[in-house]
Design a protein around this motif. Structure first.
Motif, PDB file in Angstrom:
ATOM      1  N   SER A 122      41.572  35.760  54.375  1.00 21.32           N
ATOM      2  CA  SER A 122      42.059  37.133  54.321  1.00 21.32           C
ATOM      3  C   SER A 122      42.725  36.885  52.859  1.00 21.32           C
ATOM      4  CB  SER A 122      42.847  36.999  55.900  1.00 21.32           C
ATOM      5  OG  SER A 122      43.954  38.041  55.691  1.00 21.32           O
ATOM      6  N   SER A 123      42.763  37.659  52.409  1.00 25.31           N
ATOM      7  CA  SER A 123      43.026  37.695  50.997  1.00 25.31           C
ATOM      8  C   SER A 123      42.878  38.905  50.182  1.00 25.31           C
ATOM      9  CB  SER A 123      43.472  36.021  50.229  1.00 25.31           C
ATOM     10  OG  SER A 123      41.440  36.784  49.815  1.00 25.31           O
ATOM     11  N   PHE A 124      44.110  38.951  49.227  1.00 26.85           N
ATOM     12  CA  PHE A 124      43.612  39.633  48.335  1.00 26.85           C
ATOM     13  C   PHE A 124      42.378  40.433  47.315  1.00 26.85           C
ATOM     14  CE2 PHE A 124      44.090  42.939  44.134  1.00 26.85           C
ATOM     15  CZ  PHE A 124      44.886  44.483  45.258  1.00 26.85           C
ATOM     16  N   LEU A 125      41.673  38.923  47.176  1.00 20.24           N
ATOM     17  CA  LEU A 125      40.524  39.132  46.812  1.00 20.24           C
ATOM     18  C   LEU A 125      39.597  38.453  47.590  1.00 20.24           C
ATOM     19  CD1 LEU A 125      40.823  37.436  43.210  1.00 20.24           C
ATOM     20  CD2 LEU A 125      41.081  39.899  43.962  1.00 20.24           C
ATOM     21  N   MET A 126      38.208  38.919  48.036  1.00 16.46           N
ATOM     22  CA  MET A 126      37.262  38.827  48.678  1.00 16.46           C
ATOM     23  C   MET A 126      35.736  38.531  47.339  1.00 16.46           C
ATOM     24  SD  MET A 126      35.755  41.068  51.585  1.00 16.46           S
ATOM     25  CE  MET A 126      33.842  40.872  52.594  1.00 16.46           C
ATOM     26  N   SER A 169      34.475  25.842  45.559  1.00 11.90           N
ATOM     27  CA  SER A 169      33.160  26.614  45.999  1.00 11.90           C
ATOM     28  C   SER A 169      32.212  27.499  45.640  1.00 11.90           C
ATOM     29  CB  SER A 169      33.737  26.852  47.878  1.00 11.90           C
ATOM     30  OG  SER A 169      33.144  27.400  48.576  1.00 11.90           O
ATOM     31  N   GLU A 170      31.313  27.572  45.495  1.00  9.41           N
ATOM     32  CA  GLU A 170      29.973  28.423  44.403  1.00  9.41           C
ATOM     33  C   GLU A 170      31.269  29.320  43.117  1.00  9.41           C
ATOM     34  OE1 GLU A 170      27.710  30.499  46.885  1.00  9.41           O
ATOM     35  OE2 GLU A 170      27.303  28.604  48.474  1.00  9.41           O
ATOM     36  N   PRO A 171      32.204  28.374  42.836  1.00  9.11           N
ATOM     37  CA  PRO A 171      32.697  29.591  41.382  1.00  9.11           C
ATOM     38  C   PRO A 171      31.195  29.997  41.059  1.00  9.11           C
ATOM     39  CG  PRO A 171      31.973  26.713  40.656  1.00  9.11           C
ATOM     40  CD  PRO A 171      31.716  26.824  42.542  1.00  9.11           C
ATOM     41  N   ASP A 184      36.502  31.277  41.904  1.00  8.42           N
ATOM     42  CA  ASP A 184      36.376  30.067  42.361  1.00  8.42           C
ATOM     43  C   ASP A 184      36.006  30.927  44.129  1.00  8.42           C
ATOM     44  OD1 ASP A 184      36.404  28.356  44.235  1.00  8.42           O
ATOM     45  OD2 ASP A 184      38.255  27.535  44.274  1.00  8.42           O
ATOM     46  N   THR A 185      34.403  31.769  44.200  1.00  8.16           N
ATOM     47  CA  THR A 185      33.905  32.976  44.557  1.00  8.16           C
ATOM     48  C   THR A 185      33.976  31.924  46.396  1.00  8.16           C
ATOM     49  OG1 THR A 185      32.435  33.359  42.790  1.00  8.16           O
ATOM     50  CG2 THR A 185      32.471  34.195  45.226  1.00  8.16           C
ATOM     51  N   ASN A 186      33.988  31.306  46.960  1.00 11.97           N
ATOM     52  CA  ASN A 186      34.369  31.143  48.212  1.00 11.97           C
ATOM     53  C   ASN A 186      34.929  31.181  49.048  1.00 11.97           C
ATOM     54  OD1 ASN A 186      31.128  32.263  48.550  1.00 11.97           O
ATOM     55  ND2 ASN A 186      31.062  30.358  49.435  1.00 11.97           N
ATOM     56  N   ASN A 187      36.515  30.463  48.061  1.00  8.15           N
ATOM     57  CA  ASN A 187      37.730  30.777  48.013  1.00  8.15           C
ATOM     58  C   ASN A 187      38.538  31.813  48.031  1.00  8.15           C
ATOM     59  OD1 ASN A 187      37.464  27.827  48.849  1.00  8.15           O
ATOM     60  ND2 ASN A 187      37.701  27.051  47.336  1.00  8.15           N
ATOM     61  N   HIS A 188      37.693  32.358  47.857  1.00  2.00           N
ATOM     62  CA  HIS A 188      38.404  34.204  47.359  1.00  2.00           C
ATOM     63  C   HIS A 188      39.893  34.159  46.730  1.00  2.00           C
ATOM     64  CE1 HIS A 188      35.632  35.627  50.669  1.00  2.00           C
ATOM     65  NE2 HIS A 188      36.754  33.671  51.117  1.00  2.00           N
ATOM     66  N   CYS A 189      39.959  32.972  44.948  1.00  2.00           N
ATOM     67  CA  CYS A 189      40.817  33.368  44.528  1.00  2.00           C
ATOM     68  C   CYS A 189      39.849  32.648  42.958  1.00  2.00           C
ATOM     69  CB  CYS A 189      41.834  31.952  45.178  1.00  2.00           C
ATOM     70  SG  CYS A 189      40.681  30.749  44.496  1.00  2.00           S
ATOM     71  N   ILE A 190      41.035  33.748  42.576  1.00  7.94           N
ATOM     72  CA  ILE A 190      40.889  32.308  40.826  1.00  7.94           C
ATOM     73  C   ILE A 190      41.642  31.035  40.830  1.00  7.94           C
ATOM     74  CG2 ILE A 190      41.393  33.316  38.498  1.00  7.94           C
ATOM     75  CD1 ILE A 190      39.251  35.520  39.956  1.00  7.94           C
ATOM     76  N   LYS A 191      41.007  30.243  40.185  1.00  5.56           N
ATOM     77  CA  LYS A 191      42.071  29.386  39.409  1.00  5.56           C
ATOM     78  C   LYS A 191      42.081  29.449  38.210  1.00  5.56           C
ATOM     79  CE  LYS A 191      41.547  26.296  43.866  1.00  5.56           C
ATOM     80  NZ  LYS A 191      40.207  25.814  44.483  1.00  5.56           N
ATOM     81  N   THR A 192      43.200  28.642  37.373  1.00  8.40           N
ATOM     82  CA  THR A 192      43.194  27.886  36.465  1.00  8.40           C
ATOM     83  C   THR A 192      43.026  26.226  36.222  1.00  8.40           C
ATOM     84  OG1 THR A 192      45.696  27.915  36.288  1.00  8.40           O
ATOM     85  CG2 THR A 192      44.613  29.898  36.052  1.00  8.40           C
ATOM     86  N   LEU A 193      43.129  26.134  34.926  1.00 11.56           N
ATOM     87  CA  LEU A 193      42.615  25.093  34.672  1.00 11.56           C
ATOM     88  C   LEU A 193      43.701  24.239  33.091  1.00 11.56           C
ATOM     89  CD1 LEU A 193      41.266  21.858  34.985  1.00 11.56           C
ATOM     90  CD2 LEU A 193      39.896  21.882  34.742  1.00 11.56           C
ATOM     91  N   VAL A 194      44.559  23.873  32.576  1.00 12.51           N
ATOM     92  CA  VAL A 194      44.421  23.671  30.999  1.00 12.51           C
ATOM     93  C   VAL A 194      43.275  22.643  30.609  1.00 12.51           C
ATOM     94  CG1 VAL A 194      46.647  22.814  29.765  1.00 12.51           C
ATOM     95  CG2 VAL A 194      46.954  24.484  31.333  1.00 12.51           C
ATOM     96  N   LEU A 195      42.869  23.108  29.900  1.00 12.65           N
ATOM     97  CA  LEU A 195      41.722  21.762  28.927  1.00 12.65           C
ATOM     98  C   LEU A 195      42.729  20.904  28.127  1.00 12.65           C
ATOM     99  CD1 LEU A 195      39.076  23.806  28.300  1.00 12.65           C
ATOM    100  CD2 LEU A 195      38.929  21.750  30.738  1.00 12.65           C
ATOM    101  N   PRO A 196      42.887  19.633  28.106  1.00 10.29           N
ATOM    102  CA  PRO A 196      42.984  18.823  26.636  1.00 10.29           C
ATOM    103  C   PRO A 196      42.686  19.110  24.877  1.00 10.29           C
ATOM    104  CG  PRO A 196      41.531  17.612  28.128  1.00 10.29           C
ATOM    105  CD  PRO A 196      41.865  18.795  28.677  1.00 10.29           C
ATOM    106  N   SER A 197      43.247  18.872  24.567  1.00 14.67           N
ATOM    107  CA  SER A 197      42.736  19.647  22.899  1.00 14.67           C
ATOM    108  C   SER A 197      41.595  18.880  23.045  1.00 14.67           C
ATOM    109  CB  SER A 197      44.063  19.706  21.644  1.00 14.67           C
ATOM    110  OG  SER A 197      43.853  18.138  22.410  1.00 14.67           O
TER     111      SER A 197
END
Length: 693
Positions: free
Chosen positions: A208-212, A508-510, A526-539
């Protein structure tokens, strides 16, 4: 087994000898013939024991519980866009012929990829695509082999007596299947059991979350735009997750209009040009526009129905499309040596997954390859023959793709990179001349679409599993790959063609990824986790020893008009309804009403997703609501299978009427102790309360 092939030959022979008869009458003649001549003497094999079933409370048996039913077996795998194309056909069959009529549709999931063999992933797919008929996970393809099935999708029809009757291979057989089922019901009328005794119970298995099931993301300097695919809408946020607009009413459809009235059907890829967001609305087979200034949604291309055209060339909404999956902007000025990166985009490049091609929509009149001019609003296939292959070629129309699902552009080099999901490859399209090359994954045989795996390396030595998204990192030769069925992100140097797995866990199946260059932040669907995730990449992308991925918290303001779904809207859910015996209570004192409900055996409420209940008391005299409240169900620490709900009635509540109807709506997220899977259950409990005066 040759029985199905023999039956198919006999059936086709009957149709070829049409002497003016209708198809239904020819089908009836065919069925009478195979009964009289005992052609269909081979019974269908039973489902193997021990398989995992979805949307049923117990396993089904062809020789047992399904006896007396016309059985429609759909051999499918959830990665396959062709399998998705026939889901509306199967839904129409289910609407026309119910279980009470003697017809039952069963999905036999026969996985292509190892990731698709897992019960939890199939349950996610069943939920994501709104499948309500029973589905069995034949993970070792036992039924597939015993019936001699050769490709996805294949539909097999079995008689009420358990005999194999016919098979329909591929797409586009809806009318034939409906006529054949109707004829089978007539011919086998004495054997048909017209009842609804099958244990079909539709369940859901998502958090249950805002995104599906969000599938794609797009970021620019100020906005994060999300395809909230499972909710059939688009969510527009600030980069830190503040929700600004929700576009779409939340129901399936292809209605244009205001942000709250319009509808989408499984929107996928997104891109923005100026004040307009362009959306690949996959299951409505359209390209839609979201005008941020006017706050209206309109249709740019597509008829709303799946097209079979692999050439195109019509204008806008006259051109039928087939499951567009991603979309990116492009400036045709880059075809000129005088082009620069600030040229305004005048073209949309579309990953047309359903026809295995790349298409273009020209926003303005454009001079394209070989000096061919296309007028404004033309939508046309530019790459791919339409065959599903891993075929590279210097000539764009002779190349062949396999369900392209993600696109990204390297503007300085004028290259487009393609996540070609069914070939498990990343391909390179030169926008200078249309040449297609393979960069990573797959193998040299263009017909082999099974060269998948999870291996870092160079070129075809690297192996991917159904990649759905790609994203170019500006000012570099690197792209990020959503290696979706390996649940990983991978980094590829497009010059050296070396692929390296990023040290990121928990995906999970991004399905999609987008990059914000100023903050060096990847936004991941992050499709099957029903959320958006962030990742900061190094230069320095050569130093990837530690990467921290975080879930982006989406927040909204109280005054925002957000069409969030009512959690207790049961219109599209299978609901368990229970009625308890009437309760006699005193009308003088405060009353505490306790209701208990037992979960399935060996189950317990999960702590990761909040179960909720809503209890409503209505007067039995005039049905007015006396009291209503919604609360979270607290999981028991000892993980028992009993849910207890307590609520109070004040003396004033009791004295207001002679009796009440109590309705308890339970939305329960629970896990099985014996299976590694969590599910969702909707229960409505009704109890009448009489007050003793």
């Amino acid at each position: 087994m040759d029985t199905l092939q023999l039956l198919s030959q006999q059936l086709q022979s009957s149709l070829n000898t049409d002497n003016g008869n209708t198809r239904s009458s020819l089908y009836s003649q065919f069925l009478h013939k195979i009964i009289a001549e005992k052609i269909a003497t081979c019974p269908s094999p039973n489902f193997p024991t021990g398989l995992h079933w979805i949307n049923t409370s117990e396993p089904l048996s062809i020789s047992g519980s399904l006896r007396g039913k016309v059985i429609v077996l759909d051999f499918w795998t959830y990665c396959c866009v062709n399998c998705l194309h026939i889901l509306p056909d199967l839904h129409e069959i289910e609407q026309k012929f119910s279980v009470e009529d003697g017809v039952v549709v069963i999905g036999v999931h026969s996985a292509k990829f190892p990731n698709e063999r897992l019960n939890s992933n199939i349950e996610n797919a069943v939920c994501k695509y709104g499948i309500t008929h029973p589905v069995v996970n034949d993970s070792e393809a036992v039924m597939w082999r015993e019936l001699g099935i050769q490709c996805w999708p294949t539909v097999v029809i079995i008689s009420p007596t358990g005999q194999l009757l016919a098979q329909f291979v591929g797409e586009g057989h809806k009318e034939e299947m409906i006529d054949f089922i109707s004829s089978t019901l007539d011919v086998y009328s004495d054997s048909v059991e017209k009842n609804n005794t099958l244990p079909i119970t539709v369940g859901e298995s998502f958090k249950s979350s805002f995104l599906m099931y969000p599938s794609k993301v797009c970021v620019n300097d100020e906005l994060l735009i999300v395809s909230d695919t499972g909710n059939h809408r688009v969510v527009i946020c600030s980069l830190n997750g503040n929700i600004q607009k929700v576009v779409g009413c939340g129901s399936e459809g292809c209605k244009d209009g205001s942000f709250t009235d319009c509808s989408f059907t499984s929107p996928q890829g997104l891109c923005q040009i100026g004040d307009v967001i362009y959306v690949a609305d996959s299951h409505s087979h359209q390209i839609r526009t979201i005008d941020l200034k006017k706050e209206v949604v309109a249709t740019l291309a597509g008829t709303g129905y799946q097209g079979r055209d692999v050439v195109g060339g019509k204008i806008g909404c006259e051109q039928a499309l087939s499951t567009p999956w991603d979309i990116i902007p492009y400036s045709s000025a880059q075809l000129s040596k005088a082009a620069n990166s600030t040229s305004e985009a005048d073209t949309l490049l579309i990953a047309m997954a359903g026809s295995h091609q790349i298409w273009a929509y020209f926003l303005k009149s454009v001079v394209w390859w070989k000096n061919r001019t296309y007028e404004a609003h033309t939508c046309v296939a530019i790459v791919g023959s339409g065959n599903e292959e891993n075929r590279n070629n210097s000539y764009p129309q002779k190349a062949a793709l396999a369900q392209p699902s993600g696109l990204t552009l390297n503007s300085p080099s004028n290259m487009c990179y393609i996540a070609d999901s069914e070939s498990s490859t990343v391909r390179q399209l030169s926008l200078n001349d249309g040449q297609v090359k393979g960069l990573a994954g797959g193998e040299r045989d263009p017909m082999n679409l099974f060269a998948y795996g999870d291996v870092d390396g160079k070129g075809i030595e690297a192996k991917l599993q159904h990649p759905l998204g790609v994203c170019h990192i500006p000012d570099s030769d690197h792209i990020i790959i959503c290696d979706s069925y390996n649940h990983k992100l991978k980094l590829m140097n497009t010059k050296t063609r070396i692929v390296t797995t990023l040290p990121v866990q928990g995906l999970s199946e991004p399905g999609g990824v987008s990059y914000h260059p100023h903050s060096r932040t990847l936004y991941i669907a992050d499709t099957n986790n029903h959320c958006i995730k962030t990742l900061v990449l190094p230069s320095d992308l050569t130093t990837l020893s530690e990467l921290n991925v975080e879930e982006l918290s989406l927040t909204t303001t109280d005054d925002m008009d957000s069409p969030r779904r009512d959690l207790f809207d049961h219109s599209k859910k299978s609901v368990i309804r229970v009625t308890y015996d009437s309760l006699q209570v005193s009308s003088h004192d405060k009353e505490v009403v306790t209701i208990s409900y037992n979960l399935p055996e060996d189950s317990y409420l999960t702590e990761e997703a909040e179960s909720q209940y809503r209890v409503t008391f209505r007067s039995t005299e005039n049905q007015t609501t006396v009291k209503s409240l919604t609360k979270v169900v607290q999981p028991c620490k000892d993980k028992t299978a009993t849910v207890n709900v307590c609520t109070e009635l004040s003396p004033a509540d009791v004295k207001s009427c002679e009796g009440m109807e109590l309705t308890l709506e339970l939305l329960l997220y629970y896990c099985s102790k014996t299976e590694n899977v969590c599910k969702r259950m909707c229960v409505i409990v009704t109890q009448f309360i009489n007050f003793a005066k």
